[in-house]
Write a protein that holds these residues in place. Structure first.
Motif, PDB file in Angstrom:
ATOM      1  N   VAL A  86      -2.906 -11.155  -2.996  1.00  0.00           N
ATOM      2  CA  VAL A  86      -3.055 -10.387  -4.523  1.00  0.00           C
ATOM      3  C   VAL A  86      -2.441  -9.040  -4.307  1.00  0.00           C
ATOM      4  O   VAL A  86      -3.324  -8.386  -3.352  1.00  0.00           O
ATOM      5  N   CYS A  87      -1.751  -8.508  -4.872  1.00  0.00           N
ATOM      6  CA  CYS A  87      -1.418  -7.075  -4.942  1.00  0.00           C
ATOM      7  C   CYS A  87      -2.233  -6.038  -5.196  1.00  0.00           C
ATOM      8  O   CYS A  87      -3.019  -6.568  -6.136  1.00  0.00           O
ATOM      9  N   THR A  88      -2.682  -5.047  -4.395  1.00  0.00           N
ATOM     10  CA  THR A  88      -3.890  -4.278  -4.681  1.00  0.00           C
ATOM     11  C   THR A  88      -3.415  -3.350  -5.811  1.00  0.00           C
ATOM     12  O   THR A  88      -4.067  -2.300  -6.184  1.00  0.00           O
ATOM     13  N   HIS A  89      -2.123  -3.416  -6.392  1.00  0.00           N
ATOM     14  CA  HIS A  89      -1.785  -2.533  -7.569  1.00  0.00           C
ATOM     15  C   HIS A  89      -2.506  -3.202  -8.603  1.00  0.00           C
ATOM     16  O   HIS A  89      -3.397  -2.952  -9.334  1.00  0.00           O
ATOM     17  N   PHE A 119      -1.132  -1.403   3.830  1.00  0.00           N
ATOM     18  CA  PHE A 119      -0.281  -0.712   2.882  1.00  0.00           C
ATOM     19  C   PHE A 119       0.761   0.021   3.431  1.00  0.00           C
ATOM     20  O   PHE A 119       0.250   0.747   4.314  1.00  0.00           O
ATOM     21  N   GLN A 120       2.017   0.075   2.958  1.00  0.00           N
ATOM     22  CA  GLN A 120       2.956   1.055   3.697  1.00  0.00           C
ATOM     23  C   GLN A 120       3.505   1.979   2.568  1.00  0.00           C
ATOM     24  O   GLN A 120       3.674   3.074   3.000  1.00  0.00           O
ATOM     25  N   SER A 121       3.875   1.433   1.506  1.00  0.00           N
ATOM     26  CA  SER A 121       4.631   2.413   0.503  1.00  0.00           C
ATOM     27  C   SER A 121       4.313   2.077  -0.719  1.00  0.00           C
ATOM     28  O   SER A 121       4.080   0.653  -1.205  1.00  0.00           O
ATOM     29  N   PHE A 125       4.329   7.114  -7.154  1.00  0.00           N
ATOM     30  CA  PHE A 125       2.966   7.334  -7.168  1.00  0.00           C
ATOM     31  C   PHE A 125       2.576   8.830  -6.568  1.00  0.00           C
ATOM     32  O   PHE A 125       1.500   9.038  -6.244  1.00  0.00           O
ATOM     33  N   ASP A 126       3.534   9.459  -6.646  1.00  0.00           N
ATOM     34  CA  ASP A 126       3.104  11.114  -6.524  1.00  0.00           C
ATOM     35  C   ASP A 126       2.324  11.485  -7.474  1.00  0.00           C
ATOM     36  O   ASP A 126       2.353  11.231  -8.639  1.00  0.00           O
ATOM     37  N   GLY A 127       1.214  12.289  -6.867  1.00  0.00           N
ATOM     38  CA  GLY A 127       0.308  12.886  -7.822  1.00  0.00           C
ATOM     39  C   GLY A 127      -0.906  12.208  -7.940  1.00  0.00           C
ATOM     40  O   GLY A 127      -1.807  12.356  -8.710  1.00  0.00           O
ATOM     41  N   VAL A 128      -0.953  10.828  -7.523  1.00  0.00           N
ATOM     42  CA  VAL A 128      -1.995   9.925  -7.802  1.00  0.00           C
ATOM     43  C   VAL A 128      -2.939  10.473  -6.537  1.00  0.00           C
ATOM     44  O   VAL A 128      -2.807  10.585  -5.531  1.00  0.00           O
ATOM     45  N   CYS A 129      -4.246  10.682  -7.052  1.00  0.00           N
ATOM     46  CA  CYS A 129      -5.422  11.621  -6.268  1.00  0.00           C
ATOM     47  C   CYS A 129      -5.838  10.128  -5.146  1.00  0.00           C
ATOM     48  O   CYS A 129      -5.911   8.946  -5.639  1.00  0.00           O
ATOM     49  N   ALA A 130      -6.434  10.702  -4.130  1.00  0.00           N
ATOM     50  CA  ALA A 130      -7.154   9.933  -3.080  1.00  0.00           C
ATOM     51  C   ALA A 130      -6.380   8.700  -2.978  1.00  0.00           C
ATOM     52  O   ALA A 130      -7.243   7.574  -3.293  1.00  0.00           O
ATOM     53  N   PHE A 131      -5.221   8.696  -2.456  1.00  0.00           N
ATOM     54  CA  PHE A 131      -4.547   7.299  -2.702  1.00  0.00           C
ATOM     55  C   PHE A 131      -3.163   7.482  -1.568  1.00  0.00           C
ATOM     56  O   PHE A 131      -2.920   8.507  -1.262  1.00  0.00           O
ATOM     57  N   PRO A 132      -3.194   6.569  -0.642  1.00  0.00           N
ATOM     58  CA  PRO A 132      -3.860   5.338  -0.480  1.00  0.00           C
ATOM     59  C   PRO A 132      -5.177   5.328   0.310  1.00  0.00           C
ATOM     60  O   PRO A 132      -5.649   6.316   0.923  1.00  0.00           O
ATOM     61  N   THR A 133      -6.075   4.298  -0.119  1.00  0.00           N
ATOM     62  CA  THR A 133      -7.422   4.222   0.545  1.00  0.00           C
ATOM     63  C   THR A 133      -7.300   2.780   1.199  1.00  0.00           C
ATOM     64  O   THR A 133      -6.461   2.009   1.264  1.00  0.00           O
ATOM     65  N   GLU A 134      -8.529   2.510   2.059  1.00  0.00           N
ATOM     66  CA  GLU A 134      -8.665   1.342   2.493  1.00  0.00           C
ATOM     67  C   GLU A 134      -8.605   0.027   1.622  1.00  0.00           C
ATOM     68  O   GLU A 134      -7.971  -1.073   1.780  1.00  0.00           O
ATOM     69  N   ARG A 135      -8.833   0.338   0.273  1.00  0.00           N
ATOM     70  CA  ARG A 135      -8.865  -0.568  -0.678  1.00  0.00           C
ATOM     71  C   ARG A 135      -7.449  -1.055  -1.158  1.00  0.00           C
ATOM     72  O   ARG A 135      -7.203  -1.854  -1.859  1.00  0.00           O
ATOM     73  N   ASP A 136      -6.383  -0.195  -0.711  1.00  0.00           N
ATOM     74  CA  ASP A 136      -5.006  -0.481  -1.033  1.00  0.00           C
ATOM     75  C   ASP A 136      -4.128  -1.371   0.067  1.00  0.00           C
ATOM     76  O   ASP A 136      -2.986  -1.957  -0.356  1.00  0.00           O
ATOM     77  N   HIS A 137      -5.053  -1.605   1.042  1.00  0.00           N
ATOM     78  CA  HIS A 137      -4.597  -2.980   1.918  1.00  0.00           C
ATOM     79  C   HIS A 137      -4.903  -4.381   1.345  1.00  0.00           C
ATOM     80  O   HIS A 137      -5.797  -4.395   0.608  1.00  0.00           O
TER      81      HIS A 137
END
Ligand code: FES
Ligand SMILES: [Fe+2]
Length: 365
Positions: A86-89, A119-121, A125-137
């Motif tokens: 399941v994609c983390t987006h 997560f690789q790319s 998503f430029d300007g998104v704060c605190a990204f990526p984190t562990e939760r985006d894997h």
């Protein structure tokens, strides 16, 4: 329907079966998904679909029950991974069909992951704060292998080695590495009954003389053995004649017995039936309160032994079981039936299962 605590007396001689409400009330089935199935080791088949580095194999774990999207991959360093598919987006499925890839790309908005789930790319998503984190894997799912087989568990309560130990120790001579999948001998059965009624029936040899006339001719009913295990049970079928029996090594605790089958059941829904010709794996998959899929997957190690003993006519025996299990499904719904007593001599395996169900259902989850 409300979900009352289930209880089964630990003393077999005093005990009664699970209340019929467990088989009838939808609330129990819903709760058993999290309390029983999501915490159990599930057999996923052999590793053939992910043999080659780059292999990507999406599956649905227990379709119709857990419906959990899972992705199995082998990365370029030959490491196996079991991931949430399941994609983390925004939750799209990442891989929709098996293939061979260098990386994983979600086709909805282009998020990219390594075959290890990292997560690789992500475009735009430029300007998104605190990204990526562990939760985006992609989430990692606990898994293990045994011989050619893959097992996974969404929330393990014990290690896979512990789960399989009694089987691995008693049958340490069994040629797991020589097993070859036999699609022609494998099939699914759709049964109009609750999943636990199918297990109840599997867990006793008591019905063999009544229901399975041909199997009964081959087996020595008086020598049938049941052994309770921490995570399941073992039934040993002893043959009347020497035909279709195991050539046991001198290290086997069963040396000298004419054994034609080891029937292992491991909580909650896995049956490993070892025969002199190989292994029949049965996975019991709840589809609904009155519908169950049982997948028979057949692996052969010695073709020359296929024609004799308890491991022949598996399809006939299965159909004979189906008829009684579907009959019980109708019976347990009756207003006149709630619970029955156990035979001390013949039903300790069913009692053990009922105790395990009652214990698992009482754990908050
Ligand atoms: S849901 Fe996967 S990139 Fe948007
Ligand atoms: Fe049976």
């Amino acid at each position: 329907m409300k979900d009352l605590p289930l209880s089964v007396d630990p003393n077999l001689a005093h005990a009664s079966t699970l209340s019929s409400s467990f088989y009838k009330d939808h609330g129990y089935l819903e709760r058993s998904k999290d309390r029983i199935f999501a915490r159990s080791w599930q057999w996923m088949g052999d590793l053939d679909p992910v043999k080659i580095p780059g292999a990507v194999w999406p599956i649905t774990l227990l379709e119709g029950c857990l419906d959990e999207p899972v992705l199995i991959t082998r990365d370029s360093q030959d490491r196996l991974h079991v991931l949430s598919n399941v994609c983390t987006h925004r939750g799209m499925l990442v891989a929709e069909s098996p293939g061979n890839e260098r990386f994983l790309r979600c086709r909805y908005h282009g998020r990219r992951f390594g075959l290890d789930g990292q997560f690789q790319s992500m475009p735009e998503f430029d300007g998104v704060c605190a990204f990526p984190t562990e939760r985006d894997h992609l989430a990692q799912i606990p898994f293990g292998t045994w011989g050619p087989f893959l097992f996974l568990n969404l929330d393990p309560q014990c290690a896979l080695e512990e789960f399989l130990r009694p089987v691995a120790e008693r049958l340490n001579w069994f040629p797991l590495g020589e097993l070859r999948y036999s699609p022609g001998r494998s099939r699914d059965y759709l049964i109009k009954a609750h999943w636990a009624l199918y297990c109840d029936n599997f867990l006793e040899g008591f019905h063999i003389p009544f229901i399975h006339s041909s199997l009964n001719e081959a087996l020595d009913y008086g020598s049938y053995e049941v052994e309770l295990l921490p995570q399941g049970s073992l039934q040993i079928a002893v043959s009347k004649g020497a035909e279709g029996t195991f050539d046991l090594p001198s290290t086997s605790p069963d040396l000298g017995k004419k054994i034609s089958a080891y029937y292992y059941w491991l909580f909650p829904n896995l049956m490993l039936n070892f025969y002199p010709w190989g292994l029949s794996v049965n996975v019991v998959k709840p589809l609904g309160p009155e519908h169950t899929r049982v997948s028979f997957r057949c692996y052969v190690s010695d073709e020359s032994k296929l024609g004799a003993g308890a491991g022949t006519e598996l399809d006939r025996v299965e159909r004979e079981d189906e008829v009684v299990v579907e009959g019980v499904q109708k019976g347990v719904k009756s207003r006149f039936y709630d619970r029955g007593r156990f035979s001390v001599a013949r039903e300790e395996g069913v009692h053990h299962f009922h105790r395990m169900v009652a214990a698992a259902m009482s754990v908050p989850g």
